[in-house]
Design a protein around this motif. Structure first.
Motif, short mmCIF file in Angstrom:
data_model
loop_
_atom_site.label_atom_id
_atom_site.label_comp_id
_atom_site.label_asym_id
_atom_site.label_seq_id
_atom_site.Cartn_x
_atom_site.Cartn_y
_atom_site.Cartn_z
N UNK A 172 -0.03 -5.10 -5.17
CA UNK A 172 0.82 -4.93 -3.98
C UNK A 172 2.22 -5.48 -4.20
N UNK A 173 3.21 -4.68 -3.82
CA UNK A 173 4.60 -5.12 -3.91
C UNK A 173 5.25 -4.93 -5.26
N UNK A 174 4.48 -4.51 -6.28
CA UNK A 174 5.04 -4.34 -7.63
C UNK A 174 5.24 -2.86 -7.94
N UNK A 175 6.46 -2.41 -7.83
CA UNK A 175 6.79 -1.00 -7.97
C UNK A 175 6.35 -0.44 -9.32
N UNK A 204 1.04 1.74 2.43
CA UNK A 204 1.18 0.56 3.27
C UNK A 204 2.57 -0.03 3.07
N UNK A 205 2.92 -1.00 3.86
CA UNK A 205 4.23 -1.65 3.74
C UNK A 205 4.40 -2.28 2.37
N UNK A 206 3.29 -2.75 1.76
CA UNK A 206 3.37 -3.39 0.45
C UNK A 206 3.36 -2.39 -0.69
N UNK A 207 3.41 -1.08 -0.35
CA UNK A 207 3.49 -0.05 -1.39
C UNK A 207 2.16 0.49 -1.86
N UNK A 208 1.05 -0.13 -1.45
CA UNK A 208 -0.28 0.34 -1.87
C UNK A 208 -0.59 1.65 -1.13
N UNK A 209 -0.97 2.70 -1.86
CA UNK A 209 -1.22 3.98 -1.20
C UNK A 209 -2.52 3.98 -0.39
N UNK A 210 -2.55 4.82 0.62
CA UNK A 210 -3.77 5.02 1.39
C UNK A 210 -4.72 5.91 0.59
N UNK A 211 -5.96 5.94 1.00
CA UNK A 211 -6.97 6.77 0.35
C UNK A 211 -7.58 7.70 1.40
N UNK A 212 -7.74 8.98 1.03
CA UNK A 212 -8.39 9.95 1.90
C UNK A 212 -9.80 10.16 1.36
N UNK A 213 -10.79 9.97 2.20
CA UNK A 213 -12.18 10.01 1.72
C UNK A 213 -13.12 10.28 2.89
N UNK A 222 -7.02 5.83 5.07
CA UNK A 222 -6.70 4.46 5.40
C UNK A 222 -6.49 3.57 4.19
N UNK A 223 -6.35 2.29 4.47
CA UNK A 223 -6.03 1.28 3.47
C UNK A 223 -7.32 0.79 2.80
N UNK A 224 -7.86 1.65 1.91
CA UNK A 224 -9.15 1.35 1.29
C UNK A 224 -9.05 0.99 -0.18
N UNK A 225 -7.92 1.21 -0.81
CA UNK A 225 -7.85 1.06 -2.26
C UNK A 225 -8.24 -0.35 -2.70
N UNK A 226 -7.82 -1.34 -1.96
CA UNK A 226 -8.16 -2.73 -2.30
C UNK A 226 -9.25 -3.30 -1.40
N UNK A 227 -9.76 -2.47 -0.50
CA UNK A 227 -10.72 -3.00 0.48
C UNK A 227 -12.07 -2.32 0.45
N UNK A 228 -12.28 -1.40 -0.50
CA UNK A 228 -13.62 -0.83 -0.64
C UNK A 228 -14.51 -1.90 -1.26
N UNK A 229 -15.78 -1.99 -0.85
CA UNK A 229 -16.66 -3.06 -1.34
C UNK A 229 -16.91 -3.05 -2.84
#
Length: 242
Positions: A172-175, A204-213, A222-229
């Protein structure tokens, strides 16, 4: 006790607290809807925070269906259509191969997204299994065209063989890292909850892309890339940037 137009001061504070809690609950319950339609992660993203991490969009110009839209963005469009239609999660077997409109699993988001760009993913996977059965393990020994293209493991093998493999790190935040995650890319999550999705053109605001699934109850963005279990195991780009 001080009263404000029919409310005691204490009652007014309780009312405001209730409204605040209600807004938080609504934000959480409808977060996927908000992310999809308003392009921010939560209501809080509307308020002044740290500067947004701007990540350049870089997609190939390839356009096999000649509709004037790059294939990668067509893939995103096709995946998002599942969200807008409210496709209900249903991984049932179908003799014809294709589940009915309005129903599907995570893998169905993928082939439907590719179809929007002009690709027949089922045909491509079936032909690849036939040409290289050893690569597909048990599936190659006993192929079942009605379901093979709807299995995460088989899609994983197909993309390993025919797509570009990219970083699985998300910073997050690293282009310099996030620019490697572009619209139309495919992300695969490993055990214990194997899953597959499409990288969105929204971030997201931190640059992390959303995921469609689609993991149920319906397709979502939504914001799942870093939040999927489960851990990210693969990141593919079928349409290489030139």
């Amino acid at each position: 006790m001080v009263r404000v137009k029919g409310f005691s001061k204490c009652g007014l504070w309780i009312l405001l607290l209730g409204i605040g809690i209600g807004l938080i609950l609504v934000t959480n319950i409808y977060s996927d809807y908000l992310k999809c339609h308003f392009n921010y992660v939560s209501l809080l993203d509307n308020f002044p925070q740290e500067p947004r991490c701007e990540v350049p969009q870089r997609v190939a110009k390839q356009d096999i269906n000649h509709n004037g839209t790059p294939d990668a963005l067509d893939i995103v469009k096709g995946a998002r259509r599942e969200v807008k239609k409210g496709t209900v999660y249903d991984g049932s077997y179908h003799q014809s191969g294709y589940p009915p409109e309005g129903k599907g699993a995570c893998t169905d988001v993928i082939w439907r997204a590719f179809k929007t760009a002009g690709y027949k993913l089922k045909v491509m996977v079936d032909e690849d299994i036939e040409s290289a059965p050893q690569a597909y393990g048990p599936t190659g020994l006993n192929p079942e065209p009605s379901i093979d293209f709807r299995r995460v493991q088989n899609l994983q093998v197909f993309f390993i063989r025919h797509a570009q493999q990219l970083t699985t790190e998300v910073k997050p935040g690293e282009v310099n890292n996030l620019v490697e995650w572009q619209p139309g890319d495919i992300v695969v999550f490993g055990p214990p909850l194997e899953h597959i999705g499409i990288i969105s053109d929204r971030r997201c605001r931190d640059g992390v892309p959303l995921v469609i699934h689609n993991s149920g109850p319906t397709a979502a963005e939504g914001d799942y890339l870093l939040h999927w279990p489960s851990k990210i195991t693969y990141h593919f780009r079928f349409i290489e940037n030139n």
